[in-house]
Design a protein around this motif. Sequence first.
Motif, PDB file in Angstrom:
ATOM      1  N   TRP A  21      15.071  -5.487   7.302  1.00  0.00           N
ATOM      2  CA  TRP A  21      14.101  -4.649   6.601  1.00  0.00           C
ATOM      3  C   TRP A  21      13.305  -3.765   7.546  1.00  0.00           C
ATOM      4  O   TRP A  21      12.955  -2.644   7.216  1.00  0.00           O
ATOM      5  CB  TRP A  21      13.160  -5.537   5.779  1.00  0.00           C
ATOM      6  N   ARG A  22      13.034  -4.264   8.730  1.00  0.00           N
ATOM      7  CA  ARG A  22      12.226  -3.454   9.645  1.00  0.00           C
ATOM      8  C   ARG A  22      13.042  -2.462  10.440  1.00  0.00           C
ATOM      9  O   ARG A  22      12.502  -1.729  11.270  1.00  0.00           O
ATOM     10  CB  ARG A  22      11.405  -4.350  10.570  1.00  0.00           C
ATOM     11  N   ARG A  23      14.325  -2.409  10.227  1.00  0.00           N
ATOM     12  CA  ARG A  23      15.164  -1.351  10.802  1.00  0.00           C
ATOM     13  C   ARG A  23      15.509  -0.277   9.775  1.00  0.00           C
ATOM     14  O   ARG A  23      16.131   0.716  10.106  1.00  0.00           O
ATOM     15  CB  ARG A  23      16.476  -1.953  11.350  1.00  0.00           C
ATOM     16  N   ALA A  24      15.118  -0.490   8.523  1.00  0.00           N
ATOM     17  CA  ALA A  24      15.407   0.482   7.472  1.00  0.00           C
ATOM     18  C   ALA A  24      14.312   1.543   7.429  1.00  0.00           C
ATOM     19  O   ALA A  24      13.129   1.222   7.553  1.00  0.00           O
ATOM     20  CB  ALA A  24      15.492  -0.228   6.126  1.00  0.00           C
ATOM     21  N   PRO A  25      14.661   2.814   7.290  1.00  0.00           N
ATOM     22  CA  PRO A  25      13.633   3.851   7.134  1.00  0.00           C
ATOM     23  C   PRO A  25      12.970   3.743   5.760  1.00  0.00           C
ATOM     24  O   PRO A  25      13.637   3.867   4.728  1.00  0.00           O
ATOM     25  CB  PRO A  25      14.419   5.160   7.278  1.00  0.00           C
ATOM     26  N   LEU A  26      11.684   3.460   5.754  1.00  0.00           N
ATOM     27  CA  LEU A  26      10.912   3.298   4.524  1.00  0.00           C
ATOM     28  C   LEU A  26       9.616   4.094   4.632  1.00  0.00           C
ATOM     29  O   LEU A  26       9.070   4.266   5.731  1.00  0.00           O
ATOM     30  CB  LEU A  26      10.568   1.819   4.287  1.00  0.00           C
ATOM     31  N   ASP A  27       9.105   4.552   3.514  1.00  0.00           N
ATOM     32  CA  ASP A  27       7.792   5.200   3.528  1.00  0.00           C
ATOM     33  C   ASP A  27       6.717   4.148   3.785  1.00  0.00           C
ATOM     34  O   ASP A  27       6.815   3.007   3.324  1.00  0.00           O
ATOM     35  CB  ASP A  27       7.529   5.888   2.192  1.00  0.00           C
ATOM     36  N   HIS A  28       5.664   4.564   4.515  1.00  0.00           N
ATOM     37  CA  HIS A  28       4.604   3.644   4.936  1.00  0.00           C
ATOM     38  C   HIS A  28       3.270   4.334   4.669  1.00  0.00           C
ATOM     39  O   HIS A  28       3.032   5.462   5.120  1.00  0.00           O
ATOM     40  CB  HIS A  28       4.802   3.338   6.415  1.00  0.00           C
ATOM     41  N   ARG A  29       2.388   3.656   3.935  1.00  0.00           N
ATOM     42  CA  ARG A  29       1.141   4.258   3.453  1.00  0.00           C
ATOM     43  C   ARG A  29       0.252   4.722   4.595  1.00  0.00           C
ATOM     44  O   ARG A  29       0.082   4.033   5.604  1.00  0.00           O
ATOM     45  CB  ARG A  29       0.401   3.243   2.587  1.00  0.00           C
ATOM     46  N   ALA A  30      -0.345   5.926   4.429  1.00  0.00           N
ATOM     47  CA  ALA A  30      -1.291   6.481   5.405  1.00  0.00           C
ATOM     48  C   ALA A  30      -2.332   7.292   4.645  1.00  0.00           C
ATOM     49  O   ALA A  30      -2.009   8.326   4.049  1.00  0.00           O
ATOM     50  CB  ALA A  30      -0.567   7.368   6.419  1.00  0.00           C
TER      51      ALA A  30
END
Length: 439
Positions: A374-383
Motif C-alpha cells: 500500500w505504501r508503494r502505490a501512488p495515492l492522493d494524500h490530504r493537504a
Amino acid sequence: MATAARDEAFPLAGPRSLDPLLERIGDARYVAIGEASHGTADFYRWRADLTRRLIEEKGFSFVAVEGDWPDCHVLHQSVTGAPGAPDDPAAVLDAFERWPRWMWANTEVVRFARWLREHNLALPEERRVGFHGLDVYSLWESLHAVLDHVRAHDPEHEERALAAYRCFEPYAEDPQSYALSTSLVPEGCRDEVAALLAQARAHAERERAAAVGGSPTEFAAWQNAETVAGAERYYRAMVGGGPESWNVRDAHMADTLDRLMDRQGPGARAVIWEHNTHIGDARATDMADAGMVNVGQLLRERHGADGVVLVGLGTYQGTVVAADDWGLPPRAMAMPPARAGTVERLLHEALGGRSALFAWNGDGSVDGNGAASWRRAPLDHRAIGVVYRPDTERWGNYVPTVLGDRYDAFLYLDRTRALDPLHRYEHGRGEEDTFPSGQ
C-alpha cells in the motif's frame, strides 16, 4: 493493500505508543515532523509528545519551525531563560503578529513552550534546548533588527545597514509593492542587501573566532541578515510565478537549519516542525514534476549519512481551523471524510476507524508485499493550508503521493479536532504564499 496496511500498523494510544518510532529514529540527527494542516490540535499535540521524548531521551538540541526568525528568537530567549526575557512563553506567543497567528499563537504551542522552559531551567545554560524560526517572510522585521544591532555593536558600519533600509523604505513595508517594483527595476535592492549580508557574515565570523560558537547576539544578527537576503530573493521570484518562490523559501529554511546545526557543533540534533508539503520528500509527489524541491528532499540529499527521519501526519475526518480567504479571521470548519482513492480512506477502512503509527525500514524496503504494498502505490494524500474551502474536496486539498518514499514514518489519526487559537481575530494580510497557497 488494506491487509498490508493493517499488518504494518502499530496501535496509537499515548506517548509511550511512539516506542517503535523512537527505535526507528535511533541515532538520526534530523527528525522532521509534519502536519496535514496548520489548524489541527491533534497534529500539534502528537508532534509535541514526540519532540518531548526526543529531547528527554535522545538529547535533541533544538526545535526549528516554519516560523519567522525574529518572533521565534524572542520565544527562544523565553524558553531558554535568557536574562530579561519574559518568564511566561504565552506572553511571547500572544504578541506574534504575522497572519496567520494561530499557527503559533495557540494553546498547544503554549503548552509545549511552557514545558520546554521548565525543562531547560533545570539544565546548565549550555545544554538548554532552543526554539528557532526557519522561514523567509520577515524582511522588514529582520531589517529593523539588523539596523538596531549594527547601531549598538558595529556603529562604524551603520551606513551600510542604512543603505539597505533606505532602499526598501519607499515600499512602506509592503512586500507585494516591492515585488512588483522589481519587474520595472530588476536589480531592486539586491546590491544593498548583498553588502549588508557580507558585513553581517564577516562580523559574525570575527566573533566566532574570538569565542567557541560565537556570540548568540552576533549569530542572531547574522541570521536576520540572511533572512533579509532570502526574503528579497523570495519576493523577486514571486513576480515570475511558477515554482521558483517556493524553492527559494524551502532552500532558505534548509540553509538556516544548516547554520543552526553548524553553530551547535558535531553532536547537534534537530527536530523540525513544518507542514507535510515541506518535510515530506517532494520527489515522492507531483511537486517534483512541477520543478519544486522542499526541505525534506534537501535534508535527505545533504545529510542522509547523518540520519534523516521524515515523519508525516494525516487525518480522515474532523474539524480544522483555517480561513475562508487570505487575511480573514480563523474559524473552525468541518473537514469531511477523505475521498475515495486516498491514503486516508484506505487507512480508515483498513483499521476500522482506529489511529495508528507506521514506521518502516531505514533502507526503504518493503516487508513481504513487494511493489504491491500500500505504501508503494501512488495515492492522493490530504493537504490543507491556512486557507481552506471544504467544498473543493472533490478535486482539491490532496497531493499525489507514494507514502513509503515520501516519509520514513506516518502517524495516522482517524478523527481530529480544530486547534484553539489564542486570538479570535486577525489583522493585516501578511505575505501570501503564491505557489502553492498557504502551506
